[in-house]
Motif scaffolding. Sequence first.
Motif, PDB file in Angstrom:
ATOM      1  N   GLY A 166     -11.720  63.529   1.701  1.00 58.66           N
ATOM      2  CA  GLY A 166     -12.394  64.025   2.906  1.00 58.66           C
ATOM      3  C   GLY A 166     -13.410  63.054   3.437  1.00 58.66           C
ATOM      4  O   GLY A 166     -13.528  62.862   4.641  1.00 58.66           O
ATOM      5  N   CYS A 167     -14.191  62.419   2.527  1.00 56.20           N
ATOM      6  CA  CYS A 167     -15.274  61.562   2.993  1.00 56.20           C
ATOM      7  C   CYS A 167     -15.379  60.271   2.190  1.00 56.20           C
ATOM      8  O   CYS A 167     -15.836  59.264   2.699  1.00 56.20           O
ATOM      9  CB  CYS A 167     -16.608  62.306   2.932  1.00 56.20           C
ATOM     10  SG  CYS A 167     -17.160  62.610   1.239  1.00 56.20           S
ATOM     11  N   GLY A 168     -15.044  60.323   0.914  1.00 57.42           N
ATOM     12  CA  GLY A 168     -15.129  59.144   0.064  1.00 57.42           C
ATOM     13  C   GLY A 168     -16.539  58.780  -0.371  1.00 57.42           C
ATOM     14  O   GLY A 168     -16.727  57.784  -1.060  1.00 57.42           O
ATOM     15  N   ALA A 216     -19.018  61.316  -1.573  1.00 58.37           N
ATOM     16  CA  ALA A 216     -19.687  62.456  -2.231  1.00 58.37           C
ATOM     17  C   ALA A 216     -20.372  63.404  -1.258  1.00 58.37           C
ATOM     18  O   ALA A 216     -21.348  64.060  -1.607  1.00 58.37           O
ATOM     19  CB  ALA A 216     -20.686  61.959  -3.282  1.00 58.37           C
ATOM     20  N   GLN A 217     -19.857  63.512  -0.046  1.00 61.97           N
ATOM     21  CA  GLN A 217     -20.474  64.394   0.938  1.00 61.97           C
ATOM     22  C   GLN A 217     -19.694  65.677   1.207  1.00 61.97           C
ATOM     23  O   GLN A 217     -20.200  66.578   1.855  1.00 61.97           O
ATOM     24  CB  GLN A 217     -20.645  63.642   2.266  1.00 61.97           C
ATOM     25  CG  GLN A 217     -21.753  62.616   2.236  1.00 61.97           C
ATOM     26  CD  GLN A 217     -23.113  63.262   2.086  1.00 61.97           C
ATOM     27  OE1 GLN A 217     -23.450  64.182   2.816  1.00 61.97           O
ATOM     28  NE2 GLN A 217     -23.904  62.793   1.124  1.00 61.97           N
ATOM     29  N   CYS A 218     -18.445  65.763   0.752  1.00 68.92           N
ATOM     30  CA  CYS A 218     -17.646  66.932   1.160  1.00 68.92           C
ATOM     31  C   CYS A 218     -17.085  67.747   0.008  1.00 68.92           C
ATOM     32  O   CYS A 218     -16.811  68.932   0.170  1.00 68.92           O
ATOM     33  CB  CYS A 218     -16.511  66.499   2.085  1.00 68.92           C
ATOM     34  SG  CYS A 218     -15.117  65.719   1.238  1.00 68.92           S
ATOM     35  N   GLY A 219     -16.862  67.151  -1.136  1.00 72.27           N
ATOM     36  CA  GLY A 219     -16.368  67.925  -2.282  1.00 72.27           C
ATOM     37  C   GLY A 219     -14.873  68.223  -2.281  1.00 72.27           C
ATOM     38  O   GLY A 219     -14.373  68.871  -3.196  1.00 72.27           O
ATOM     39  N   CYS A 264     -12.507  66.433  -3.025  1.00 68.78           N
ATOM     40  CA  CYS A 264     -11.823  65.706  -4.097  1.00 68.78           C
ATOM     41  C   CYS A 264     -12.181  66.231  -5.482  1.00 68.78           C
ATOM     42  O   CYS A 264     -11.843  65.608  -6.486  1.00 68.78           O
ATOM     43  CB  CYS A 264     -12.236  64.238  -4.011  1.00 68.78           C
ATOM     44  SG  CYS A 264     -14.016  64.035  -4.294  1.00 68.78           S
ATOM     45  N   CYS A 310     -13.726  61.038  -5.964  1.00 69.80           N
ATOM     46  CA  CYS A 310     -13.831  59.841  -5.121  1.00 69.80           C
ATOM     47  C   CYS A 310     -14.938  58.926  -5.607  1.00 69.80           C
ATOM     48  O   CYS A 310     -15.039  57.779  -5.190  1.00 69.80           O
ATOM     49  CB  CYS A 310     -14.066  60.217  -3.654  1.00 69.80           C
ATOM     50  SG  CYS A 310     -15.701  60.880  -3.306  1.00 69.80           S
TER      51      CYS A 310
END
Lengths: 747, 153
Positions: free
Chosen positions: B36-38, B40-43, B45, B57
């Motif tokens: 989603g973001c790569g 650590a901002q979206c979770g 993964c 990620c």
Amino acid sequence: MSRVGKIARRTFLIGSAAIAGGVAFGVYAARQPFDNPNLDDLPEGAASFNPWVIVDSEKVTLIAPHADKGQGIFSAQAALIAEELDIELDQVEVSFGMPDKAYYNRALTEAMAGFPLHDTSPTAERVRGFVGGVVKLAMPMMTTGGSTGVPDSYDKLRQAGATARETLKLAASRQSGVPVAELRTEAGAVILPDGTALPYTALAGLAATLPPVTDVPLRDPKEWRLVGKPMNRLDMVAKSTGTLTYGIDHRAEGMLHAAIKVNPRQGGALKGYDASAAQAMPGVKKIVEITGGVAVVADNTWRAFQAAEAIAFDWGEAPYPAEQAEHWAHLSGIFDDDHLNAEARVEGDVEAAEGEEVRGEYRSPYLAHAPLEPLNATVLVTDDRVDIWAGHQIQMFAEQVVSEITGVDQENVHLHNMFIGGSFGHRLEFDFIRQAAEIANQMRGTPVQLTYSREEDFAHDFPRHITMGRGVAKVKGGRVTALDVQIAGQSVMRSQMGRMGLSLPGPDTQLHEGAWDAPYFNLPNLRVRSYRTEALAPVSSWRAVGAGPNVFIYETLLDEAIHAAGADPLEERIRLMGHDVSVKVLEAVGELASWNGPSAGPGRGRGVAYGFSFGVPVATIVEVAATDAGIRIEKAWVVADVGKVIDPVNLENLAQGGTVFGLGHAINCEITYADGMAEQTNYHAHEGMRMYQCPEIRFKALENGAKIRGFGEPPVPPSAPALGNAIFAATGQRIREMPFNKFIDFL
Amino acid sequence: MRLTVNGTEHEVEVEPEMPLLWVLRDELNITGPKYGCGIAQCGACTVHVDGVAVRSCQLAIGDLAGGEVTTIEGLGQPESLHAVQQAWVEHQVAQCGYCQSGQIMQAASLLDFNPAPTDADIDAAMSGNLCRCGTYPRIRAAVKAAAQKLQGA
Ligand code: FES
Ligand code: FES
């Protein structure tokens, strides 16, 4: 198209049953405007009575052509067909099918007729019918957008189910000798009077030789088994187990992964680059040029991302003002006759109206769509065929774009539409499809999956248009007597259609949508004017399009006026509202929230707002608490009238999600340009709402509206002004610009 | 390099800096964990390493150090749903669903450590998982329901 398909088509033109090459075909329903695409390659013994139903000896397949980006239309389409077909949803296979003009969107043209959607007078309906007919002939568009999935499907898909059912009954009657009138249907079978069940699959071969029964009356909603009841969405288990294949999850033998870097100044040139370092990086297979940038093709997405980062670029200038302040300055200078988009509504005389004046200037920033699944597309180009695996909302146009790039006839370009991990409008755009095709065209024979990095997704979003509003209200004797609203913005429709090579004659109605058609019929003096520019950053449809900014402007100004008049925000809106369906929505939200005025105790406030978009009136009340750590959004109550509810559970989910979406962006999101580039590159800088900020949200649906409406977008617009109005009630601070966190802290 | 995912051992030839997410998705074709973001901002993964929720990620494969990886596919399958997945289906949580693998892995980890979370515990544990579709009210309800299911079991 297959050869038998061609023969079949020709045969249908003369309207007789066809036996071609030993393959049996059902006769195509005469009143269908387009050929049934399922007939092209239908195997022997299979029947397809219309573009949405295929029955063979093994299974029943329902075609659900609208794109599903989370709104649940996949399940809704299947349920509408299954309702009349008398089959259970666990007995069928459901597929997006392949794009075809038979699936053109009939509801899309409704808003193009120049009448507000709450006007269902015979004249308005006649003009809509005419416009719909012209568009169908000139450019039948298969598309999912404008909250039209449900209205487009509602009658058409039930009709498809009913036609198939009656044809299967006819086949059963022929086979059993029992008159049709004595047959009934249930759970995928025709039931004979003695209780014998003849499964549809067993009747397919015979049914395929019969002319489909048409003109079947639709059932009374009171008889529905599925529609209108809480459903289990068909994608829910797969989405809860990681087993659903989104476009980004498509895997093919020998597939490579691509990453791109395109000029972050949107539309700017690629002046030069040095890819020598990238070339030598692990896994890199090829580096190719594409329009405005460069692509790295590698054996792994991450390796492709890494290598793309290692390319040095010389980018050209942006074709729009480089700095954000210039964008606002430009907008503030276009409130003049030269830029008039439309004088969209005039009632009474706002200038002559008497009363104390209330004035405000309002701003709504650029916003990124940023769906959680970054843009991606997989393309395989061979010399005579192209396959595309991607989620898209304008499927056939995507095929056309790829046909132009590859030189392969559009007839041999096949888009396999995939489930989409959110869109909010971004999957109406074509850049990612175009780029994937440009890359794959230089790698013929190898499937290539292009995945945008999140940074690329932000840099190359076409954001929500920037909007500035100016308003003057007048109040007298405790009432609002006049509203004069001016809205200036970057034209979304011209920008978006321009990228499709289409021009938009006349005004862009999105620049006043949600303001000109707000049915406050009892407001004696009203004027809504919009002003248009195309000199700013390229923009695109963002969930609710014009109604997002415009309802914020209108409902904040109205709230200020009501406050100045000393009236109650909910009662005065109800008094001004001359539209019965909307009055009931406002009354119901008051009841749901136990409304008792805007103050809700010390440091607490409630705000109300009303929004009319895509034919749906929505009223939202938000309650906030002003704490030492900032504003806490505690509760929201939402009531909407969609005419008819297809699935109450999914509708509630959309109401909650749309409210979260509206509130989240209102508090902390904006895209700003510096040096021609979007300054926000990932979610840390454009967060939207996270769970700790999410209020409790209660929702109620009403069904008084004359027509069924879609609900993907309508919950969004009233949430931002309801929050702003609640903050005013709690703190006395009036916020006229989004995002609100520039002016006040949130928890 | 060797790693164990959902109980199966795999051998992959990748540079040690490659994040676990991309080893799973592009080398092993385990696509439940999402990108989603790569950063650590979206979770999206989120997977479990030795039972603990981590952002795949952010975890270089070279730092896995023998940790056992469980992805959403290993938590439960359509015909054998984990209690958290069951609650997700019962509450019809997903819209686009793209965040939900990560949400579910995060919730399962929360309930492992804290079988009876308060509303504040849930908000704190789940706020790193972004849902662009705004399914938070349903996630909250589903986490509570799953907690009850797991405690009753
Ligand atoms: S992709 Fe790992 S946290 Fe977003
Ligand atoms: S369901 Fe779409 S991002 Fe969460």
